[in-house]
Design an enzyme around this catalytic site. Structure first.
Site, PDB file in Angstrom:
ATOM      1  N   ASN A 394       0.813  -1.207   0.000  1.00  0.00           N
ATOM      2  CA  ASN A 394       0.000   0.000   0.000  1.00  0.00           C
ATOM      3  C   ASN A 394       0.857   1.273   0.000  1.00  0.00           C
ATOM      4  O   ASN A 394       1.042   1.892  -1.040  1.00  0.00           O
ATOM      5  CB  ASN A 394      -0.951  -0.027   1.203  1.00  0.00           C
ATOM      6  CG  ASN A 394      -2.042   1.025   1.090  1.00  0.00           C
ATOM      7  OD1 ASN A 394      -1.940   1.953   0.302  1.00  0.00           O
ATOM      8  ND2 ASN A 394      -3.084   0.879   1.866  1.00  0.00           N
ATOM      9  N   ASP A 395       1.399   1.635   1.148  1.00  0.00           N
ATOM     10  CA  ASP A 395       2.116   2.904   1.237  1.00  0.00           C
ATOM     11  C   ASP A 395       3.302   2.988   0.276  1.00  0.00           C
ATOM     12  O   ASP A 395       3.620   4.061  -0.220  1.00  0.00           O
ATOM     13  CB  ASP A 395       2.610   3.125   2.674  1.00  0.00           C
ATOM     14  CG  ASP A 395       1.447   3.363   3.631  1.00  0.00           C
ATOM     15  OD1 ASP A 395       0.413   3.852   3.166  1.00  0.00           O
ATOM     16  OD2 ASP A 395       1.588   3.047   4.825  1.00  0.00           O
ATOM     17  N   VAL A 396       3.952   1.862   0.010  1.00  0.00           N
ATOM     18  CA  VAL A 396       5.159   1.893  -0.822  1.00  0.00           C
ATOM     19  C   VAL A 396       4.848   2.115  -2.289  1.00  0.00           C
ATOM     20  O   VAL A 396       5.757   2.242  -3.103  1.00  0.00           O
ATOM     21  CB  VAL A 396       5.997   0.596  -0.671  1.00  0.00           C
ATOM     22  CG1 VAL A 396       6.462   0.430   0.766  1.00  0.00           C
ATOM     23  CG2 VAL A 396       5.233  -0.605  -1.144  1.00  0.00           C
ATOM     24  N   VAL A 397       3.551   2.170  -2.662  1.00  0.00           N
ATOM     25  CA  VAL A 397       3.193   2.464  -4.056  1.00  0.00           C
ATOM     26  C   VAL A 397       2.317   3.719  -4.136  1.00  0.00           C
ATOM     27  O   VAL A 397       1.673   3.959  -5.147  1.00  0.00           O
ATOM     28  CB  VAL A 397       2.457   1.279  -4.731  1.00  0.00           C
ATOM     29  CG1 VAL A 397       3.405   0.111  -4.919  1.00  0.00           C
ATOM     30  CG2 VAL A 397       1.242   0.852  -3.927  1.00  0.00           C
ATOM     31  N   SER A 435       0.469   3.816   7.383  1.00  0.00           N
ATOM     32  CA  SER A 435       0.581   5.253   7.641  1.00  0.00           C
ATOM     33  C   SER A 435      -0.782   5.879   7.908  1.00  0.00           C
ATOM     34  O   SER A 435      -0.871   7.007   8.353  1.00  0.00           O
ATOM     35  CB  SER A 435       1.234   5.954   6.448  1.00  0.00           C
ATOM     36  OG  SER A 435       0.337   5.941   5.363  1.00  0.00           O
TER      37      SER A 435
END
Lengths: 469, 92
Positions: A394-397, A435
């Site tokens: 999720n957050d890393v993309v 996050s």
């Protein structure tokens, strides 16, 4: 020539060989082709170091020593063969803690012996003893808390006790103060006891306020500490093998800590003390609300898209590991490759629960490491990629990291999957990632969402692809 | 004559530099095995524990020594074996 007179030299030289094996071993860990050999060289070094120590003059109580070695070996081997690959962060955390505890026990034992004999330790050894107890103590209890958080024995949320800022600072000051008392009075058992107890408390206070998702940073840092604690023990008994190895591990842990912080776009201070400082500050407001529509897609259409693509990049996240979907994922990738699709895996540095964790999880599912691409290697390729399949990441993309200055993840290096021609996101629900922010990738025109449990979805996808003949 | 302590400090600092150099080159793919492997190396505390247990002449030091040996050995054996288990899975 007197053989007994040569023995100390032989032992020292053996230590030299041992630490050389450690360094060469770590160097060989730098490539997947030689890594296994490197680990074995390091293990051989350890065996030599232990053997050399057993030959030292004045060593008695061999039965006690062998008992300790035997019990430790059995427990260690049992742990190593039983642990699940997903539980690797806890395992490393636990082992760190035991190393730290051993250093504390050594420091305590040497101090106790000096008290019994009534002969004060030399000042240098005394300082090392106090440092060994503090660093080792923090490593021990800190690792236990980290283990409990990762294992789900306690909440993964940051735990902040009332007034903990002052409590932690006060405990640290009192620990150092009690240590200072030992300088003029090096046989003061009471002061030593206070240092010991407070160090253990310090480890708990240190890790409690750190959230579960930040545990990898803590584990890396505690890894470094466990090395420093071993080095401190080396200064007490003046043994160069301990000093060198401790320094090596101290350095390696620090580097990994740095890498983790960079990949998460946070400072070490923010990771460790963020929750303490944010007690009243509240959450960073003003996050840009994401507007737009979600496009859903089903397995059938996804399978078509994947099967007829030229290139597919798979982005696995921790959600994939939680769903134990790595084997289903690899089978899908294999089926696509048999159809002539070029399949690559894009691995973000913080994918998984510790640095490089995702690589291990995929290796366990027999994904060849030549198909795994680091962030720097794969980012320029997304533009030419037909379909990106995001599984449980999720957050890393989240493209907000690139342009939304108000976003808490602004500046974090991400996998730029939004540049691909199509992106399909497999996700359980629309719940935000760690996050806690919305992901604008999900609302992009070229993105489609495929909701469901990762393993079930991937299995259905596999069947659909197989039916396409 | 340099004191053995200062000499050990020299060795410590130089080894740390060597550590930085060697470890900086390890690719992200191998960071988990690197961590568990270096973790096993920190189990070198077992040497200090053997020295304590071997020289102990009272009950408490002996107990502390044996306990330290056992814990450090779990660290060593568990660390190296689990690293080996991971690395054997890395295939081309």
């Amino acid at each position: 020539m007197d053989v007994a007179a040569l023995l100390p030299t032989v032992i020292e030289l053996t230590y030299l060989v041992a630490v050389s094996l450690f360094i060469v071993g770590i160097k060989k860990l730098g490539s997947p082709a030689t890594a296994r050999m490197g680990n074995r060289w390091a293990a051989l070094g350890m065996l030599l170091a232990i053997a050399a120590t057993l030959l030292q003059q004045g060593i008695l109580h061999y039965n006690h020593i062998l008992l300790g070695l035997l019990v430790g070996s059995v427990v260690g081997a049992w742990l190593a063969y039983r642990v699940e690959m997903t539980a690797m962060p806890q395992m490393v955390g636990l082992l760190n803690g035991l190393g730290g505890a051993a250093s504390v026990l050594i420091a305590t034992g040497e101090f106790w012996r000096s008290v019994l004999a009534g002969v004060a330790l030399p000042k240098a050894a005394l300082v090392s003893t106090v440092l060994g107890v503090i660093i080792g103590g923090v490593t021990f209890t800190g690792s236990l808390i980290a283990f409990a958080k990762l294992q789900g024995w306690m909440t993964g949320q940051p735990v902040v006790l009332p007034g903990q800022r002052w409590l932690s600072a006060g405990t640290l000051a009192a620990t150092l103060g009690a240590g200072l008392v030992l300088w003029p009075a090096p046989l003061q058992l009471g002061a030593f006891g206070i240092v010991l107890v407070l160090s253990l408390a310090l480890g708990v206070l240190f890790v409690l306020p750190v959230g579960g998702a930040d545990m990898p940073v803590v584990i890396s840092l505690l890894n470094s500490f466990s090395g420093l604690a071993a080095a401190a023990a080396g200064f007490i008994v003046l043994n160069d093998a301990l000093v060198v190895s401790g320094a090596l591990v101290g350095a390696s842990g620090l580097i990994l800590t740095q890498i983790m912080c960079k990949a998460m776009n946070r400072s070490l201070a923010n990771v460790l003390f963020g929750a303490l400082m944010a007690q009243q500050a509240g959450e960073a407001g003003g996050v840009t609300a994401v507007k737009g529509v979600i496009r859903r897609i089903d397995e059938e259409e996804t399978a078509m898209m994947l099967a007829y693509a030229r290139s597919v990049v798979i982005v696995p996240g921790y959600g994939m590991a939680v769903a134990q979907a790595q084997h289903a994922l690899r089978e899908l990738a294999d089926a696509l490759e048999r159809r002539g699709v070029e399949v690559k895996y894009a691995i973000h540095p913080v994918a998984g629960r510790m640095p490089g964790h995702m690589n291990v999880l995929l290796a366990e599912a027999n994904v060849p490491y030549t198909q795994l691409y680091d962030m720097e290697a794969i980012n320029p390729e997304f533009e030419h990629t037909d379909v990106v399949l995001v599984v449980g990441a999720n957050d890393v993309v989240n493209p907000a990291a690139r342009h939304d200055k108000h976003s808490p993840i602004y500046g974090m290096p991400i996998l730029e999957v939004d540049k691909a021609k199509r992106t399909i996101v497999i996700k359980r629900s629309m719940n935000p990632g760690y996050s806690g922010i919305e992901n604008e990738l999900f609302y992009k025109e070229r993105t489609a969402m495929l909701f469901g449990n990762a393993r079930e979805v991937l299995t259905r996808l596999l069947n659909e692809v197989k039916q396409l003949a | 004559m340099v004191s053995p302590f200062v000499l050990a400090l020299f060795i410590f600092v130089l080894a740390a530099f060597a550590g930085f150099e060697v470890i900086n080159k390890v690719p992200p793919t191998l960071h988990t095995p690197l961590m568990s492997g270096s973790n096993a190396i920190s189990g070198i505390a077992v040497v200090g524990a053997i020295l304590l247990a071997g020289h102990a002449d009272d009950g408490l030091s002996q107990v502390l020594g044996i306990l330290a040996i056992a814990l450090a050995t779990v660290n060593v054996v568990g660390g190296f074996l689990v690293t080996d288990r991971m690395l054997q899975m890395f295939r081309r």
